[in-house]
Design an enzyme around this catalytic site. Structure first.
Site, mmCIF file in Angstrom:
data_model
loop_
_atom_site.group_PDB
_atom_site.id
_atom_site.type_symbol
_atom_site.label_atom_id
_atom_site.label_comp_id
_atom_site.label_asym_id
_atom_site.label_seq_id
_atom_site.Cartn_x
_atom_site.Cartn_y
_atom_site.Cartn_z
ATOM 1 N N THR A 410 -20.093 5.102 -26.310
ATOM 2 C CA THR A 410 -21.421 5.201 -26.948
ATOM 3 C C THR A 410 -21.651 4.080 -27.975
ATOM 4 O OG1 THR A 410 -21.274 7.601 -26.669
ATOM 5 C CG2 THR A 410 -23.085 6.797 -27.999
ATOM 6 N N THR A 428 -24.867 5.358 -23.790
ATOM 7 C CA THR A 428 -23.462 5.723 -23.583
ATOM 8 C C THR A 428 -23.063 5.644 -22.121
ATOM 9 O OG1 THR A 428 -21.822 7.450 -24.053
ATOM 10 C CG2 THR A 428 -23.979 8.224 -23.352
ATOM 11 N N SER A 482 -25.171 14.583 -27.542
ATOM 12 C CA SER A 482 -25.237 14.578 -29.009
ATOM 13 C C SER A 482 -26.021 13.377 -29.537
ATOM 14 C CB SER A 482 -23.823 14.543 -29.598
ATOM 15 O OG SER A 482 -23.131 15.713 -29.260
#
Ligand code: GLY
Length: 612
Positions: A410, A428, A482
């Protein structure tokens, strides 16, 4: 010594917040607000890019110099990152781009905020129970992280060109030119690359069969274990792929010559992909998630990002108990305890509720409502750490005792232009070097994003994250992420100027790193270069461990003989002291020169901003 290990400054900054007499940011005993990590005056720029590699930032700056806008700069930076950070992101991966557009020569309904979702999607073979029932993959605990079954359909090329065509201004060939140049001429392997390659080489040795299965990966990116800092790495195959994309656009990747070789790479790994799986990939445009925090408007990414919801909930909990929170000395054990307990509440909700809203019902409004956030905030007990069962709406599952391995997957970049347009973009290929699967002839790496699904409901993923059955794989579905690209506006008005652009890499640490840099900047007024460098904590509910960066853990607790770590352990936290696994980039409007921006690339990965 940076901020004298953070605490004295943070204490003073915090007192500034609550009105202690000598403690306003920039007052005596505290580094001046305009001082950078290097001890020099914090540089300011009229346009600037902050990436986690200087060459990538410079690629973006080239576009700004040519008259391009922040989107042109972000797209050029991202393609350059594909080359110089091939273990973090790339054309074989996916991402989220948050664009704040205030000026564009052809668009008039501005200002506008656009969330472009080019996260990978699961291929057609991805049944919900595939990793538990497939005769081969069910016996391979690494099937969702390495090899062809770990690969989801990449979105980066489609997403970047979508952003460029709609919101950029420069030709495709111009924005791809720096990346092609870096790939052809080569770039110097830096310390971060060398250490990531060393870990990957060890991983290939530790797994019988990897040496032959991933021979191309090892040859190109690890030089079979001999790659060292200072070596020049040329990626001729990737240059050829980028040239085709420059000439033919996204079709080169999804339908043309590159697509054929992606199919070949997957077939060799035992995966048969129908042509439509790749050919039908489309980025999505989503409505950003918004909240107000201390009079500012925060714009962040909606699901399938989990980061936006966790960020909104955690900021909401801080605001819900503002009077109490503002009374804690910053970075003291009460302040860190409060932050950790709030994160446990919101990460528990992440585990239980969040997934791709195109496939399952995600109660975003309920989770982020004032009433729900106040209820979560009320559960925070300042006298002790709560057990996981008492947090959020958790799934009943045994606690993961495992450790989370270091990871360099990422990458986050920020860009602002002199019109005030801004981009926060996180991309990512998942874990470092993704699936280890290289595309023949072109050599770029394919992602291992399938592991961000709930591949085995009774087990955490590679980041130790427990996730609900809502996040089970399904053809065309996006795995929960995330990644949390975030933009803060200077006031709570739809037309306010951009004040902060921020985001991070590091799996679930993305969310906690983004949050803490946002607090450093927006609450404590810390300049961008130092805001990203400050020591941090991390808690993700499960495993029930509070990670504390060593400098912070060893700091003296204000007014006590104990360290911060000792004070937190006394509150019941199971602390783990070490490095922060998170790398944050940020651009912040200068408080003293409102038409200029400060920029910070996290020293943890050796990045550097480029601007003028
Ligand atoms: N693959 C890391 C994330 O999207 O959260």
């Amino acid at each position: 010594m940076m901020y004298r290990l953070g605490l004295p400054l943070l204490f003073l900054a915090f007192c500034g917040l609550v009105g202690c007499s000598s403690a306003k940011p920039g007052s005596a005993g505290q580094p001046p607000a305009a001082t950078s990590t290097a001890g020099k005056a914090e540089p300011t720029y009229r346009h600037v890019v902050a990436a986690d590699h200087e060459l990538a930032s410079l690629a973006g700056l080239e576009m700004l110099r040519k008259g391009g806008n922040a989107v042109d700069a972000a797209v050029a930076t991202s393609f350059a990152l594909s080359v110089v950070r091939p273990y973090s992101c790339g054309i074989g991966g996916g991402g989220f781009m948050l664009v704040r557009l205030v000026h564009h020569p052809k668009l008039h309904d501005l200002p506008r905020t656009i969330a472009i979702d080019y996260r990978e999607v699961a291929p057609g073979w991805a049944r919900s129970d595939f990793f538990e029932t497939d005769p081969v993959c069910s016996k391979d605990p690494d099937a969702s992280t390495r090899g062809a079954h770990a690969v989801a359909i990449p979105g980066t090329v489609a997403g970047l060109l979508y952003a460029l065509e709609r919101y950029g201004t420069l030709p495709r060939s111009t924005v791809l030119e720096p990346a092609i140049r870096y790939a052809e001429q080569g770039f110097a392997v830096d310390a971060d690359y060398a250490s990531t390659a060393e870990r990957a080489w060890k991983n290939t040795k530790d797994h019988p069969g990897y040496a032959s299965r991933f021979a191309e990966f090892s040859r190109i990116y690890l030089k079979d274990g001999t790659i060292r800092r200072g070596d020049t790495l040329r990626l001729a195959g990737q240059a050829a792929a980028l040239r085709l994309i420059s000439r033919d656009g996204a079709d080169a990747f999804y339908k043309g010559a590159i697509a054929s070789d992606i199919f070949a790479a997957l077939t060799a790994g035992g995966v048969k992909l129908p042509a439509a799986d790749l050919g039908d990939y489309k980025p999505r445009e989503l409505s950003p998630l918004e909240c107000t925090f201390r009079g500012k408007r925060v714009l962040t990414f909606p699901p399938p990002s989990s980061g936006g919801i966790v960020l909104v909930q955690t900021l909401g909990m801080i605001d819900a108990r503002r009077t109490e929170f503002d009374g804690f000395e910053y970075a003291s054990s009460p302040a860190l305890h409060f932050l950790a307990e709030a994160l446990k509440q919101s990460f528990a909700d992440r585990s239980h509720y969040l997934a791709d809203p195109a496939f399952v019902d995600v109660p975003t409004l309920e989770l982020t409502s004032g009433a729900n956030v106040r209820e979560l905030a009320a559960r925070i007990d300042m006298s002790r750490s709560q057990p996981p069962d008492a947090c959020g709406s958790h799934i009943a599952a045994p606690q993961n005792k495992g450790t989370i391995p270091p990871d360099a997957g990422t990458s986050h970049l920020c860009a602002v232009d002199s019109w005030g347009n801004a981009v926060a973009c996180t991309e990512t290929i998942n874990l470092s070097f993704g699936s280890y699967v290289c595309v023949p002839n072109y050599g770029f790496l394919l992602n291992d994003q399938m592991d961000d699904f709930t591949t085995r409901p009774d087990k955490p993923n590679a980041f130790g994250l427990r996730q609900d059955v809502r996040n089970l794989p399904a053809p065309g579905k996006q795995p929960l992420s995330s990644m949390s690209p975030t933009i803060v506006l200077a006031a709570d008005r739809k037309d306010s100027p951009v004040e902060l652009v921020v985001g991070a890499s590091g799996g679930p640490w993305i969310i906690t790193g983004t949050l803490q840099v946002l607090l450093n900047s927006e609450v404590y007024g810390i300049p961008a270069s130092q805001a990203v460098a400050q020591p941090r904590i991390h808690h993700q509910w499960m495993p029930d461990v509070l990670d504390i960066q060593t400098e912070l853990a060893d700091s003296p607790e204000p007014g006590s003989k104990r360290t911060v770590n000792e004070a937190l352990r006394a509150l019941g936290h199971k602390t783990k002291v070490g490095k922060s696994e998170c790398v944050v980039q940020a651009i912040r409007r200068s408080p003293t020169k409102p038409d200029k921006f400060e920029a910070g690339s996290d020293p943890r990965k050796g990045g550097k901003p480029a601007g003028e």
